[in-house]
Design a protein around this motif. Structure first.
Motif, PDB file in Angstrom:
ATOM      1  N   GLY A   3      55.553  56.253  60.170  1.00  0.00           N
ATOM      2  CA  GLY A   3      54.729  57.374  59.716  1.00  0.00           C
ATOM      3  C   GLY A   3      53.488  57.483  60.591  1.00  0.00           C
ATOM      4  O   GLY A   3      53.027  56.485  61.177  1.00  0.00           O
ATOM      5  N   TYR A   4      52.971  58.688  60.693  1.00  0.00           N
ATOM      6  CA  TYR A   4      51.693  58.857  61.408  1.00  0.00           C
ATOM      7  C   TYR A   4      50.944  60.015  60.768  1.00  0.00           C
ATOM      8  O   TYR A   4      50.643  61.016  61.383  1.00  0.00           O
ATOM      9  CB  TYR A   4      51.945  59.096  62.911  1.00  0.00           C
ATOM     10  CG  TYR A   4      50.699  58.853  63.753  1.00  0.00           C
ATOM     11  CD1 TYR A   4      50.125  57.588  63.792  1.00  0.00           C
ATOM     12  CD2 TYR A   4      50.099  59.885  64.466  1.00  0.00           C
ATOM     13  CE1 TYR A   4      48.977  57.357  64.538  1.00  0.00           C
ATOM     14  CE2 TYR A   4      48.961  59.664  65.217  1.00  0.00           C
ATOM     15  CZ  TYR A   4      48.411  58.399  65.242  1.00  0.00           C
ATOM     16  OH  TYR A   4      47.263  58.165  65.981  1.00  0.00           O
ATOM     17  N   GLY A   5      50.671  59.829  59.463  1.00  0.00           N
ATOM     18  CA  GLY A   5      49.951  60.852  58.709  1.00  0.00           C
ATOM     19  C   GLY A   5      48.477  60.498  58.621  1.00  0.00           C
ATOM     20  O   GLY A   5      47.904  59.881  59.538  1.00  0.00           O
ATOM     21  N   ALA A   6      47.854  60.875  57.492  1.00  0.00           N
ATOM     22  CA  ALA A   6      46.405  60.679  57.341  1.00  0.00           C
ATOM     23  C   ALA A   6      46.027  59.204  57.459  1.00  0.00           C
ATOM     24  O   ALA A   6      45.068  58.852  58.168  1.00  0.00           O
ATOM     25  CB  ALA A   6      45.973  61.224  55.975  1.00  0.00           C
ATOM     26  N   MET A   7      46.789  58.336  56.789  1.00  0.00           N
ATOM     27  CA  MET A   7      46.447  56.915  56.823  1.00  0.00           C
ATOM     28  C   MET A   7      46.682  56.331  58.216  1.00  0.00           C
ATOM     29  O   MET A   7      45.846  55.598  58.755  1.00  0.00           O
ATOM     30  CB  MET A   7      47.283  56.153  55.788  1.00  0.00           C
ATOM     31  CG  MET A   7      46.829  54.731  55.616  1.00  0.00           C
ATOM     32  SD  MET A   7      47.867  53.782  54.517  1.00  0.00           S
ATOM     33  CE  MET A   7      47.453  54.448  52.934  1.00  0.00           C
ATOM     34  N   GLY A   8      47.801  56.671  58.811  1.00  0.00           N
ATOM     35  CA  GLY A   8      48.131  56.148  60.133  1.00  0.00           C
ATOM     36  C   GLY A   8      47.092  56.548  61.174  1.00  0.00           C
ATOM     37  O   GLY A   8      46.653  55.713  61.990  1.00  0.00           O
ATOM     38  N   GLN A   9      46.684  57.806  61.131  1.00  0.00           N
ATOM     39  CA  GLN A   9      45.725  58.284  62.148  1.00  0.00           C
ATOM     40  C   GLN A   9      44.351  57.655  61.944  1.00  0.00           C
ATOM     41  O   GLN A   9      43.668  57.272  62.897  1.00  0.00           O
ATOM     42  CB  GLN A   9      45.636  59.806  62.095  1.00  0.00           C
ATOM     43  CG  GLN A   9      46.918  60.466  62.582  1.00  0.00           C
ATOM     44  CD  GLN A   9      46.978  61.940  62.270  1.00  0.00           C
ATOM     45  OE1 GLN A   9      46.060  62.686  62.592  1.00  0.00           O
ATOM     46  NE2 GLN A   9      48.060  62.376  61.644  1.00  0.00           N
ATOM     47  N   SER A  10      43.958  57.537  60.662  1.00  0.00           N
ATOM     48  CA  SER A  10      42.662  56.911  60.361  1.00  0.00           C
ATOM     49  C   SER A  10      42.673  55.452  60.819  1.00  0.00           C
ATOM     50  O   SER A  10      41.714  54.951  61.413  1.00  0.00           O
ATOM     51  CB  SER A  10      42.412  57.021  58.852  1.00  0.00           C
ATOM     52  OG  SER A  10      41.509  56.080  58.410  1.00  0.00           O
ATOM     53  N   LEU A  11      43.775  54.786  60.573  1.00  0.00           N
ATOM     54  CA  LEU A  11      43.916  53.377  60.932  1.00  0.00           C
ATOM     55  C   LEU A  11      43.891  53.178  62.455  1.00  0.00           C
ATOM     56  O   LEU A  11      43.237  52.268  62.962  1.00  0.00           O
ATOM     57  CB  LEU A  11      45.252  52.890  60.349  1.00  0.00           C
ATOM     58  CG  LEU A  11      45.735  51.494  60.609  1.00  0.00           C
ATOM     59  CD1 LEU A  11      44.699  50.491  60.172  1.00  0.00           C
ATOM     60  CD2 LEU A  11      47.024  51.268  59.819  1.00  0.00           C
ATOM     61  N   ARG A  12      44.608  54.038  63.167  1.00  0.00           N
ATOM     62  CA  ARG A  12      44.622  53.902  64.629  1.00  0.00           C
ATOM     63  C   ARG A  12      43.206  54.051  65.192  1.00  0.00           C
ATOM     64  O   ARG A  12      42.746  53.253  66.014  1.00  0.00           O
ATOM     65  CB  ARG A  12      45.534  54.943  65.283  1.00  0.00           C
ATOM     66  CG  ARG A  12      45.750  54.687  66.776  1.00  0.00           C
ATOM     67  CD  ARG A  12      46.009  55.955  67.551  1.00  0.00           C
ATOM     68  NE  ARG A  12      44.864  56.846  67.540  1.00  0.00           N
ATOM     69  CZ  ARG A  12      43.837  56.784  68.386  1.00  0.00           C
ATOM     70  NH1 ARG A  12      43.811  55.864  69.333  1.00  0.00           N
ATOM     71  NH2 ARG A  12      42.826  57.626  68.289  1.00  0.00           N
ATOM     72  N   ALA A  13      42.475  55.064  64.680  1.00  0.00           N
ATOM     73  CA  ALA A  13      41.122  55.311  65.186  1.00  0.00           C
ATOM     74  C   ALA A  13      40.196  54.148  64.825  1.00  0.00           C
ATOM     75  O   ALA A  13      39.383  53.696  65.651  1.00  0.00           O
ATOM     76  CB  ALA A  13      40.591  56.623  64.598  1.00  0.00           C
ATOM     77  N   SER A  14      40.329  53.647  63.613  1.00  0.00           N
ATOM     78  CA  SER A  14      39.455  52.563  63.170  1.00  0.00           C
ATOM     79  C   SER A  14      39.732  51.275  63.953  1.00  0.00           C
ATOM     80  O   SER A  14      38.799  50.574  64.369  1.00  0.00           O
ATOM     81  CB  SER A  14      39.670  52.354  61.667  1.00  0.00           C
ATOM     82  OG  SER A  14      38.892  51.304  61.202  1.00  0.00           O
ATOM     83  N   LEU A  15      41.010  50.972  64.172  1.00  0.00           N
ATOM     84  CA  LEU A  15      41.367  49.772  64.960  1.00  0.00           C
ATOM     85  C   LEU A  15      40.840  49.888  66.386  1.00  0.00           C
ATOM     86  O   LEU A  15      40.339  48.919  66.949  1.00  0.00           O
ATOM     87  CB  LEU A  15      42.887  49.623  65.029  1.00  0.00           C
ATOM     88  CG  LEU A  15      43.575  48.629  64.120  1.00  0.00           C
ATOM     89  CD1 LEU A  15      45.053  48.562  64.470  1.00  0.00           C
ATOM     90  CD2 LEU A  15      42.955  47.244  64.193  1.00  0.00           C
ATOM     91  N   ALA A  16      40.962  51.084  66.958  1.00  0.00           N
ATOM     92  CA  ALA A  16      40.516  51.283  68.340  1.00  0.00           C
ATOM     93  C   ALA A  16      39.018  51.020  68.463  1.00  0.00           C
ATOM     94  O   ALA A  16      38.537  50.485  69.467  1.00  0.00           O
ATOM     95  CB  ALA A  16      40.850  52.712  68.790  1.00  0.00           C
ATOM     96  N   LYS A  17      38.262  51.376  67.402  1.00  0.00           N
ATOM     97  CA  LYS A  17      36.798  51.190  67.419  1.00  0.00           C
ATOM     98  C   LYS A  17      36.391  49.754  67.118  1.00  0.00           C
ATOM     99  O   LYS A  17      35.279  49.339  67.409  1.00  0.00           O
ATOM    100  CB  LYS A  17      36.162  52.094  66.354  1.00  0.00           C
ATOM    101  CG  LYS A  17      35.730  53.446  66.907  1.00  0.00           C
ATOM    102  CD  LYS A  17      34.820  54.159  65.933  1.00  0.00           C
ATOM    103  CE  LYS A  17      35.594  55.009  64.973  1.00  0.00           C
ATOM    104  NZ  LYS A  17      34.971  55.570  63.859  1.00  0.00           N
ATOM    105  N   SER A  18      37.299  48.990  66.489  1.00  0.00           N
ATOM    106  CA  SER A  18      36.908  47.696  65.924  1.00  0.00           C
ATOM    107  C   SER A  18      36.610  46.621  66.971  1.00  0.00           C
ATOM    108  O   SER A  18      35.923  45.651  66.675  1.00  0.00           O
ATOM    109  CB  SER A  18      38.019  47.182  65.000  1.00  0.00           C
ATOM    110  OG  SER A  18      39.125  46.764  65.778  1.00  0.00           O
ATOM    111  N   GLY A  19      37.183  46.760  68.168  1.00  0.00           N
ATOM    112  CA  GLY A  19      36.964  45.730  69.185  1.00  0.00           C
ATOM    113  C   GLY A  19      37.829  44.501  68.977  1.00  0.00           C
ATOM    114  O   GLY A  19      37.622  43.462  69.606  1.00  0.00           O
ATOM    115  N   ASP A  20      38.829  44.583  68.089  1.00  0.00           N
ATOM    116  CA  ASP A  20      39.716  43.439  67.856  1.00  0.00           C
ATOM    117  C   ASP A  20      40.821  43.345  68.909  1.00  0.00           C
ATOM    118  O   ASP A  20      41.607  42.399  68.903  1.00  0.00           O
ATOM    119  CB  ASP A  20      40.367  43.532  66.466  1.00  0.00           C
ATOM    120  CG  ASP A  20      39.372  43.219  65.361  1.00  0.00           C
ATOM    121  OD1 ASP A  20      38.808  42.124  65.387  1.00  0.00           O
ATOM    122  OD2 ASP A  20      39.160  44.086  64.487  1.00  0.00           O
ATOM    123  N   GLY A  21      40.925  44.336  69.777  1.00  0.00           N
ATOM    124  CA  GLY A  21      41.934  44.305  70.834  1.00  0.00           C
ATOM    125  C   GLY A  21      43.332  44.647  70.347  1.00  0.00           C
ATOM    126  O   GLY A  21      44.319  44.365  71.025  1.00  0.00           O
TER     127      GLY A  21
END
Ligand code: NAD
Length: 260
Positions: A3-21
């Motif tokens: 899936g790549y809906g509201a949760m998926g997109q929010s998660l991708r953006a948040s992970l990208a910002k997190s600096g966890d690699g």
């Protein structure tokens, strides 16, 4: 990601910002669904489970719905791929739990259940070891959030002026009658007393703007009550920001050398 809906997109953006690699690199989507969001975010799209398995993802996270857990997760587990799921309501089907367990054993993989929109499940699981006597879940949402559910036939949602309880029963009945709202009740039932023994109260309240969840548990350990008042995801008012964040926390914990 499945899936790549509201949760998926929010998660991708948040992970990208997190600096966890960590990166959401690919999404498995239904053949006829739009791939625009995934293309915009440079997320590779698969439509076929076998192609995704052959690509060997290091972890798959389900943010798609109950049918995806039923149809897609077992073959991934059998292929030795660990999976995080957030559509926990699917696990109200005991047959599916057995199938997932058999698939994980066969593949030497693990299914990880994100906590979703609720918290306190760690305390509930721990308390269960010493014996629980009662677990009560109270879910209360604005009337609009119950539209399209069985609540519409149990009370006059647009007309209510104060908090109105429209369902009292156990988690099994709640999951069956309110399948789209079953994720939190299922998470509480699985961590605690099970679907038959977990009491569920559902209410609508025109005075609130966020979804609230209360869990009260008593047992040999003592008693605890937890209350959450969740803000929605901007792109899907039916999904809480916390549910997306719980998937992110599960992913980070899965790859971290210390599971803090
Ligand atoms: N545990 C919780 O507390 C909690 C809270 C909110 C939502 N959820 C679950 O998360 C899911 C996703 O939420 P959302 O806000 O992103 O929903 P959404 O409707 O915005 O997105 C769903 C995505 O899944 C895709 N999809 C649907 N069925 C699929 C399938 N069989 N295979 C592959 N992809 C499929 C859709 O195309 C879409 O990309 C919900 O369906 C719900 O089950 C859980």
């Amino acid at each position: 990601m499945i899936g790549y809906g509201a949760m998926g997109q929010s998660l991708r953006a948040s992970l990208a910002k997190s600096g966890d690699g960590l990166t959401i690199a690919a999404a498995l989507l239904p053949t006829l669904s739009s791939c625009d969001a995934a293309s915009r975010d440079s997320v590779r799209v698969f439509h076929d489970i076998d192609d995704l398995v052959a690509w060997r993802p290091s972890l798959v996270v389900e943010c798609a719905g109950h049918a995806a857990v039923r149809d897609i997760v077992p073959p991934l587990l059998r292929a030795g791929i660990d999976v995080v799921i957030v559509s926990i309501g699917s696990l109200s089907d005991a047959g599916l739990i057995d199938e997932l367990e058999a698939a994980a054993l066969a593949g030497g993989s693990h299914l990880i259940v994100a906590s979703g929109a609720i918290g306190g499940l760690d305390a509930l699981r721990a308390a269960k070891r010493a014996g629980l006597t009662s677990v009560v879940y109270l879910g209360c949402k604005p009337p609009a959030a119950w539209q399209g559910s069985a609540a519409e036939s149990l009370c006059d949602l647009p007309q209510i002026t104060s908090r109105t309880v429209f369902f009292e029963g156990n988690a099994e009945e709640a999951a069956r009658r309110f399948p789209k709202n079953a994720n939190v009740t299922a998470a509480v039932a699985l961590a605690g007393l099970g679907f038959d023994q977990t009491k569920v109260v559902l209410a609508a309240d025109p005075a609130i703007t966020c979804n609230s969840h209360n869990v009260t548990a008593t047992g040999a350990f003592g008693e605890f009550s937890i209350a959450l008042h969740n803000n929605p995801l901007p792109d899907n008012p039916k999904t809480s920001l916390l549910a997306a964040m719980s998937v992110e926390a599960s992913i980070v914990r899965h790859f971290a050398p210390l599971a803090l």
